[in-house]
Scaffold this motif. Structure first.
Motif, PDB file in Angstrom:
ATOM      1  N   GLN A   1      37.221  38.971  25.113  1.00 15.96           N
ATOM      2  CA  GLN A   1      38.600  38.524  24.957  1.00 15.96           C
ATOM      3  C   GLN A   1      38.609  37.043  24.579  1.00 15.96           C
ATOM      4  O   GLN A   1      37.689  36.301  24.910  1.00 15.96           O
ATOM      5  CB  GLN A   1      39.380  38.688  26.260  1.00 15.96           C
ATOM      6  CG  GLN A   1      39.323  40.058  26.897  1.00 15.96           C
ATOM      7  CD  GLN A   1      39.938  40.026  28.283  1.00 15.96           C
ATOM      8  OE1 GLN A   1      41.117  39.747  28.447  1.00 15.96           O
ATOM      9  NE2 GLN A   1      39.132  40.308  29.301  1.00 15.96           N
TER      10      GLN A   1
ATOM     11  N   SER B   1      43.417  34.912  26.666  1.00 17.14           N
ATOM     12  CA  SER B   1      43.754  36.212  27.232  1.00 17.14           C
ATOM     13  C   SER B   1      43.104  36.456  28.587  1.00 17.14           C
ATOM     14  O   SER B   1      43.407  37.435  29.253  1.00 17.14           O
ATOM     15  CB  SER B   1      43.321  37.332  26.269  1.00 17.14           C
ATOM     16  OG  SER B   1      43.929  37.189  25.007  1.00 17.14           O
ATOM     17  N   VAL B   2      42.192  35.572  28.987  1.00 21.61           N
ATOM     18  CA  VAL B   2      41.446  35.754  30.232  1.00 21.61           C
ATOM     19  C   VAL B   2      42.188  35.115  31.393  1.00 21.61           C
ATOM     20  O   VAL B   2      42.675  33.994  31.293  1.00 21.61           O
ATOM     21  CB  VAL B   2      40.028  35.143  30.108  1.00 21.61           C
ATOM     22  CG1 VAL B   2      39.294  35.202  31.432  1.00 21.61           C
ATOM     23  CG2 VAL B   2      39.243  35.865  29.023  1.00 21.61           C
ATOM     24  N   SER B   3      42.248  35.841  32.512  1.00 21.06           N
ATOM     25  CA  SER B   3      42.817  35.276  33.733  1.00 21.06           C
ATOM     26  C   SER B   3      41.732  34.462  34.436  1.00 21.06           C
ATOM     27  O   SER B   3      40.741  35.019  34.921  1.00 21.06           O
ATOM     28  CB  SER B   3      43.319  36.395  34.652  1.00 21.06           C
ATOM     29  OG  SER B   3      43.722  35.853  35.894  1.00 21.06           O
TER      30      SER B   3
ATOM     31  N   GLU C   1      34.748  33.953  22.482  1.00 23.52           N
ATOM     32  CA  GLU C   1      35.264  35.041  23.302  1.00 23.52           C
ATOM     33  C   GLU C   1      34.508  35.080  24.628  1.00 23.52           C
ATOM     34  O   GLU C   1      33.343  34.684  24.692  1.00 23.52           O
ATOM     35  CB  GLU C   1      35.084  36.385  22.583  1.00 23.52           C
ATOM     36  CG  GLU C   1      35.841  36.487  21.272  1.00 23.52           C
ATOM     37  CD  GLU C   1      35.504  37.746  20.515  1.00 23.52           C
ATOM     38  OE1 GLU C   1      36.436  38.448  20.092  1.00 23.52           O
ATOM     39  OE2 GLU C   1      34.301  38.033  20.352  1.00 23.52           O
TER      40      GLU C   1
ATOM     41  N   SER D   1      33.678  37.383  28.428  1.00 26.34           N
ATOM     42  CA  SER D   1      33.650  38.719  29.016  1.00 26.34           C
ATOM     43  C   SER D   1      32.941  38.709  30.357  1.00 26.34           C
ATOM     44  O   SER D   1      31.921  38.022  30.524  1.00 26.34           O
ATOM     45  CB  SER D   1      32.936  39.707  28.085  1.00 26.34           C
ATOM     46  OG  SER D   1      32.862  40.994  28.671  1.00 26.34           O
TER      47      SER D   1
ATOM     48  N   TRP E   1      29.337  36.470  34.005  1.00 28.51           N
ATOM     49  CA  TRP E   1      30.226  36.157  32.886  1.00 28.51           C
ATOM     50  C   TRP E   1      29.405  35.646  31.711  1.00 28.51           C
ATOM     51  O   TRP E   1      28.350  35.025  31.877  1.00 28.51           O
ATOM     52  CB  TRP E   1      31.250  35.098  33.289  1.00 28.51           C
ATOM     53  CG  TRP E   1      32.437  35.677  33.997  1.00 28.51           C
ATOM     54  CD1 TRP E   1      32.521  36.011  35.319  1.00 28.51           C
ATOM     55  CD2 TRP E   1      33.695  36.016  33.413  1.00 28.51           C
ATOM     56  NE1 TRP E   1      33.760  36.545  35.590  1.00 28.51           N
ATOM     57  CE2 TRP E   1      34.502  36.557  34.447  1.00 28.51           C
ATOM     58  CE3 TRP E   1      34.218  35.920  32.116  1.00 28.51           C
ATOM     59  CZ2 TRP E   1      35.802  36.996  34.222  1.00 28.51           C
ATOM     60  CZ3 TRP E   1      35.512  36.352  31.887  1.00 28.51           C
ATOM     61  CH2 TRP E   1      36.291  36.891  32.924  1.00 28.51           C
TER      62      TRP E   1
ATOM     63  N   ARG F   1      29.770  34.467  27.203  1.00 29.78           N
ATOM     64  CA  ARG F   1      30.614  34.030  26.087  1.00 29.78           C
ATOM     65  C   ARG F   1      29.937  34.426  24.780  1.00 29.78           C
ATOM     66  O   ARG F   1      28.713  34.583  24.715  1.00 29.78           O
ATOM     67  CB  ARG F   1      30.850  32.525  26.143  1.00 29.78           C
ATOM     68  CG  ARG F   1      29.587  31.687  26.005  1.00 29.78           C
ATOM     69  CD  ARG F   1      29.858  30.222  26.210  1.00 29.78           C
ATOM     70  NE  ARG F   1      28.741  29.403  25.755  1.00 29.78           N
ATOM     71  CZ  ARG F   1      28.798  28.095  25.582  1.00 29.78           C
ATOM     72  NH1 ARG F   1      29.917  27.448  25.832  1.00 29.78           N
ATOM     73  NH2 ARG F   1      27.754  27.419  25.154  1.00 29.78           N
TER      74      ARG F   1
END
Length: 206
Positions: free
Chosen positions: A21, A25-27, A140, A142, A179, A181
């Motif tokens: 994302q 868009s990421v919380s 992005e 994830s 996490w 990127r």
């Protein structure tokens, strides 16, 4: 192109199936400030890691020419396009910090960029960020769930590091969510993709 494999039993390729994302868009509410800082840092990850340790190492899991998958394709790197896939682990003082997977389109490996096909254990980031033409076009993020291949890799590496012995079959799932990127770069107007996942003992989680 000849495949290269390191001397410990990790199957190449690991691959990365993430829920990628855009940062907007990421919380981020559940993420620590240090992790957010590492994820969004636009500088050289290699250079930043080197500042945190005395002994920086790159270990190559493997590299091989493959067709680009639909999951990793984009406007600049098409499905089925021949790419050189390279997977490595970045270590700081023998602690595994980052799993990195890069896609280098064969069409981009021309001229001076041919050096990217023969990096060996030289860090890709060091070459990229030394070139003033480098542009990051997209970033992005994830998370990676427990059944993902990179979490399984992390568990093996954690077990190896903890025991200071060869990899064992029984390994522990990392406690925290991992996490990563993924960036699309342009180097001399040639596209390439680099994905980086912070492993359990990474500075990003401290």
């Amino acid at each position: 192109m000849k495949q290269q494999i390191v001397n410990f039993p990790i199957t190449f390729p690991i691959t990365l199936s993430g829920q990628w994302q855009s940062p907007s868009s990421v919380s981020f509410s559940s993420l620590s400030t240090p992790l957010k800082d590492w994820l969004l840092d636009e500088g050289s990850l290699t250079a930043r890691l080197k500042k945190h340790c005395d002994n920086f190492q790159v270990k190559v899991i493997g590299e091989q020419q493959q067709p680009c998958s639909a999951a990793e394709s984009c406007d600049l790197i098409k499905v089925g396009e021949p790419v050189l896939v390279r997977e490595v682990i970045l270590y700081c003082d023998d602690v595994p910090q980052v799993f990195a997977r890069s896609l280098l389109p064969i069409a981009s490996l021309t001229g001076e960029e041919q050096i990217l096909a023969n990096l060996g254990e030289q860090p890709l980031g060091q070459v990229l960020f030394n070139n003033p033409s480098l542009q990051r076009l997209r970033l992005e993020l994830s998370p990676f769930v427990n059944d993902s291949s990179v979490v399984a890799l992390a568990a093996k590496l954690t077990a190896q590091h903890a025991s200071n012995s060869p990899l064992v079959k029984t390994s522990v799932i990392p406690k925290q969510e991992l996490w990563g990127r993924r960036s699309i770069f342009m180097l001399e107007n040639k596209p390439l993709m680099v994905a980086e996942v912070f492993l359990p003992d990474a500075f990003a989680y401290q």
